[in-house]
Design an enzyme around this catalytic site. Structure first.
Site, PDB file in Angstrom:
ATOM      1  N   TYR A  47      32.613 -14.048  18.466  1.00 30.25           N
ATOM      2  CA  TYR A  47      31.383 -15.023  18.642  1.00 30.25           C
ATOM      3  C   TYR A  47      31.228 -15.316  20.078  1.00 30.25           C
ATOM      4  CZ  TYR A  47      32.597 -15.213  13.769  1.00 30.25           C
ATOM      5  OH  TYR A  47      32.814 -14.839  12.265  1.00 30.25           O
ATOM      6  N   HIS A  87      12.693 -29.197  -4.472  1.00 31.50           N
ATOM      7  CA  HIS A  87      13.771 -28.970  -4.992  1.00 31.50           C
ATOM      8  C   HIS A  87      14.166 -27.794  -5.577  1.00 31.50           C
ATOM      9  CE1 HIS A  87      13.556 -33.712  -5.962  1.00 31.50           C
ATOM     10  NE2 HIS A  87      12.351 -33.137  -5.800  1.00 31.50           N
ATOM     11  N   SER A 106      28.561  -3.955   1.179  1.00 26.32           N
ATOM     12  CA  SER A 106      29.895  -4.312   0.393  1.00 26.32           C
ATOM     13  C   SER A 106      30.924  -3.221   0.345  1.00 26.32           C
ATOM     14  CB  SER A 106      29.460  -4.663  -1.083  1.00 26.32           C
ATOM     15  OG  SER A 106      30.278  -4.860  -2.012  1.00 26.32           O
TER      16      SER A 106
END
Length: 431
Positions: free
Chosen positions: A5, A141, A262
């Site tokens: 990072y 919402h 994945s």
């Protein structure tokens, strides 16, 4: 901060060589000021400037014995200067060097972060104008509300980053203060003119009043500003994560050739960049809390803040720089699917126009309560039975007693909701 990072442009600022060079600069500036005041021979200062240097490994070696980093540094510098080293650190205390150099480092890091923010704003602006008139579903919402455009969403982000730019510029100004005022800040053993000289040469302002340290509310403001910026970036990232959900798929992180989603499911294309930004924002808020904990020191000083700042100084600025640059790439390469946006706009079979119908009924003479009842009872048929909202309204004789067919159909005009997009863009970006 771990290399994963970190960007070299920011990590270079915090390397030991640069940090110690700042210390040495401060010591030499102080010697120059003393010479101007007649406290040190000018010839000695010239010799000091020509010989002064340090050895990072030697400093570490000395510190293992003396257990004091500034003393270890001064000992290494004295190895290079020789007899004239007696003029170095004259009237100073360690925090004069540490706090003034920390301000220099934070100012240097701030300049890089400010540049990052400006570059991010340019990318957001370009994408905003690209999708100025791309209609999409507005949500509250998490539920379909009324139409917006993707450009408006991006304009909102630009406006927020403009506030963050102002915050960052203000935070840089707040933290760019030095102190060369001695052991408890009283200038007992050093002339205030030395402080003025050193700070000017270092690109700082002298703290109007200090103890043995610069007051840590300045640093708390700085790191809190970084946390606010990180929270804005997380806000953008969370939005992208939602838009990339399979059921939504209105926008998607760029999936490069050869990228894997994945280890178990070859079909996966996950929003890993956005999720990474969400995680790093949590770190940034933690650094801000640590900085605020540093504000209440004992009396004229203690060093409970020191260990904290050795971590959060480099880590927070390195992470902030990384987050901003990751966000630049994320938005620059974001894949947008206008056709899916339109498909989702139509998903609720016209329910998103319910407020327009409500207002038309009220204008036509229905009480607000009656208008709400008429609209809601037809809307529930869409939710519960999969009906078409416009067709249900047209078939409702009570609704028709207030509104003719053309008024009902006109209420379903998408462009009605987007007529002020230009006004919003003018407000955000100027005319």
């Amino acid at each position: 901060m771990i290399e994963r990072y970190s960007r070299p442009e920011m990590t270079r600022i915090w390397e030991a060589r640069n940090r110690y060079q700042k210390w040495l600069d401060i010591e030499i500036f102080a010697c120059e000021a003393h010479a101007e005041l007649g406290n040190i021979p000018h010839e000695a200062v010239e010799r000091i400037k020509s010989k002064a240097d340090f050895d990072v490994e030697r400093i570490d070696e000395i510190e293992r014995t003396v257990k004091h980093d500034v003393i270890a540094f001064l000992t290494s510098v004295a190895d290079y200067i020789g007899d004239d080293s007696r003029f170095v650190h004259l009237g100073l205390t360690s925090s004069d060097v540490l706090d003034t150099s920390f301000a220099m480092l934070l100012a240097e890091a701030s300049d890089l972060i400010i540049d990052d923010i400006k570059r991010l704003m340019e990318v957001i602006k370009r994408r905003a104008f690209e999708h100025r008139d791309t209609p999409m579903m507005g949500r509250s919402h998490g539920i379909h509300a009324e139409p917006v455009t993707f450009g408006i969403k991006m304009a909102l982000w630009y406006d927020e980053m403009r506030r963050n730019l102002r915050r960052m510029e203000a935070a840089r100004e707040t933290v760019a203060y030095g102190k060369i005022s001695g052991a408890v800040g009283t200038f007992a053993n050093i002339d205030p003119k030395v402080e003025e000289y050193v700070c000017k040469k270092a690109g700082l302002k002298p703290a109007p009043c200090s103890t043995q340290v610069i007051q840590r509310d300045r640093h708390a403001e700085f790191f809190s500003t970084l946390a606010i910026i990180a929270s804005s970036i997380e806000k953008f990232a969370v939005e992208i994560r939602h838009l990339q959900r399979t059921e939504v798929l209105e926008a998607e992180e760029y999936f490069s050739k050869g990228q894997k989603g994945s280890s178990a499911m070859p079909h996966k294309r996950n929003p890993v960049l956005s999720e990474n930004l969400t995680g790093l924002a949590r770190l940034m808020r933690g650094y801000a809390v640590s900085a605020m904990e540093n504000v209440p020191l004992w009396h004229e000083r203690d060093i409970s803040h020191s260990s904290v700042e050795r971590v959060i100084g480099p880590d927070a600025t390195i992470v902030m720089d990384f987050m901003l640059n990751r966000c630049i790439g994320l938005i620059d390469n974001l894949v947008v699917y206008p056709e899916n946006m339109m498909k989702n706009l139509n998903l609720m079979r016209g329910l998103i126009f319910s407020q327009r119908v409500l207002l038309k009924l009220a204008t036509a003479g229905a009480s607000r309560e009656k208008a709400y009842e008429l609209v809601q009872r037809n809307a529930m048929k869409v939710w519960e039975q999969g009906k078409d909202f416009q067709q249900e309204l047209l078939a409702d004789t009570e609704v028709r007693s207030f509104l003719p067919e053309e008024e009902i159909r006109e209420a379903f005009d998408l462009n009605y909701h987007l007529k002020h997009v230009g006004t919003i863009f003018t407000r955000v970006f100027g005319g």
